[in-house]
Design a protein around this motif. Structure first.
Motif, PDB file in Angstrom:
ATOM      1  N   GLU A  21       0.832  -1.205   0.000  1.00 51.13           N
ATOM      2  CA  GLU A  21       0.000   0.000   0.000  1.00 51.13           C
ATOM      3  C   GLU A  21       0.870   1.259   0.000  1.00 51.13           C
ATOM      4  N   PHE A  25       0.519   3.402  -3.243  1.00 53.56           N
ATOM      5  CA  PHE A  25      -0.536   4.392  -3.127  1.00 53.56           C
ATOM      6  C   PHE A  25      -0.174   5.599  -2.272  1.00 53.56           C
ATOM      7  N   SER A  27       0.044   8.582  -0.201  1.00 51.88           N
ATOM      8  CA  SER A  27      -0.855   9.227   0.752  1.00 51.88           C
ATOM      9  C   SER A  27      -2.224   8.550   0.826  1.00 51.88           C
ATOM     10  N   HIS A  28      -2.552   7.710  -0.152  1.00 57.62           N
ATOM     11  CA  HIS A  28      -3.823   6.980  -0.131  1.00 57.62           C
ATOM     12  C   HIS A  28      -3.702   5.600   0.521  1.00 57.62           C
ATOM     13  N   TRP A  30      -3.685   2.509   2.910  1.00 53.16           N
ATOM     14  CA  TRP A  30      -4.429   2.141   4.107  1.00 53.16           C
ATOM     15  C   TRP A  30      -3.464   2.069   5.281  1.00 53.16           C
ATOM     16  N   ASP A  81      -9.608  -3.747  -3.100  1.00 54.56           N
ATOM     17  CA  ASP A  81      -8.247  -3.279  -3.321  1.00 54.56           C
ATOM     18  C   ASP A  81      -7.511  -4.295  -4.177  1.00 54.56           C
ATOM     19  N   ARG A 118      -9.608   4.974 -10.392  1.00 59.28           N
ATOM     20  CA  ARG A 118      -9.328   6.364 -10.770  1.00 59.28           C
ATOM     21  C   ARG A 118      -9.481   6.520 -12.278  1.00 59.28           C
ATOM     22  N   TYR A 143     -11.410  10.306  -5.023  1.00 62.61           N
ATOM     23  CA  TYR A 143     -10.072  10.143  -4.453  1.00 62.61           C
ATOM     24  C   TYR A 143      -9.581  11.482  -3.930  1.00 62.61           C
ATOM     25  N   GLN A 144      -9.375  11.527  -2.626  1.00 60.89           N
ATOM     26  CA  GLN A 144      -8.958  12.755  -1.958  1.00 60.89           C
ATOM     27  C   GLN A 144      -7.514  12.598  -1.457  1.00 60.89           C
ATOM     28  N   GLU A 146      -6.735  14.903  -3.763  1.00 58.41           N
ATOM     29  CA  GLU A 146      -6.606  15.480  -5.104  1.00 58.41           C
ATOM     30  C   GLU A 146      -7.938  15.758  -5.779  1.00 58.41           C
ATOM     31  N   LYS A 197      -5.630   1.447  -7.751  1.00 55.79           N
ATOM     32  CA  LYS A 197      -6.484   2.370  -7.006  1.00 55.79           C
ATOM     33  C   LYS A 197      -6.837   3.555  -7.839  1.00 55.79           C
TER      34      LYS A 197
END
Length: 197
Positions: A21, A25, A27-28, A30, A81, A118, A143-144, A146, A197
């Motif tokens: 992860e 990913f 900052s995204h 888990w 995921d 995305r 998706y935050q 961003e 993701k």
């Protein structure tokens, strides 16, 4: 080699998912707590890709090349995921795990498989489309931080009858009419970038 979550030591699974992860990913990713909650939640099915030369009892977190999982609610299987380490991408690992998940969902009785991806993740979208997934919606700013939109995609595992079906075709009698199979079954040889993701 694909192994289910039940075949893998739980601490190894948590550490492997967390490492992948973070790698994939940023900052995204888990958190470890989120991963533990996800893996322990009811109705979850996860698969892990391991190098073929490892026995299940000796697998370490660094031996895990990818993971994928879904939640099954009795109707739909929702992909939660999918991740493949950067050093192992473009080797068909994500495709193998998706095949495993779809087969498992079908055997559990799922009618369709859902996922979010995305809108700018073209390799993952291409992989899903090869399996027969189609866009069914858009989640704005999903998706935050961003604010990137997400496609909602679905793969029907059972045929959907549109319109009317004649009594003859419903009973299996031949009518001379062509019949279709809308199950979305697909065999693929994927070589895509497998970050999803």
């Amino acid at each position: 080699m694909l192994v289910s979550l039940d075949e893998l030591d739980r601490e190894t699974a948590v550490a492997a998912v967390r490492a992948l992860e973070v790698e994939l990913f940023g900052s995204h990713a888990w958190s470890e707590t989120s991963i533990r909650q996800e893996l322990d939640a009811p109705a979850r099915t996860y698969v892990f890709d391991i190098a073929d030369d490892h026995a299940a009892a000796t697998i370490q977190p660094d031996d895990v090349r990818g993971f994928a999982g879904y939640w099954y609610d009795g109707d739909d299987a929702e992909i939660m995921d999918v991740g493949v380490g950067k050093a192992h991408q473009r080797q068909g690992i994500a495709a193998a795990m998706m095949t495993w998940l779809i087969d498992r969902a079908r055997s559990q009785g799922a009618r369709r498989v859902l996922l979010e991806v995305r809108v700018d993740n073209e390799p993952a979208i291409a992989l899903y489309r090869r399996f027969g997934f189609a866009n069914i919606g858009l989640r704005k700013r999903y998706y935050q931080p961003e604010g990137i939109d997400a496609h909602v995609m679905a793969l029907d595992l059972e045929p959907h009858i549109v319109g009317f079906q004649s009594a003859a075709s419903a009973t299996g009698e031949s009518t001379g009419e062509p019949t279709g199979n809308a199950t979305g079954d697909a065999t693929i040889n994927a070589t895509s970038n497998e970050e999803t993701k």
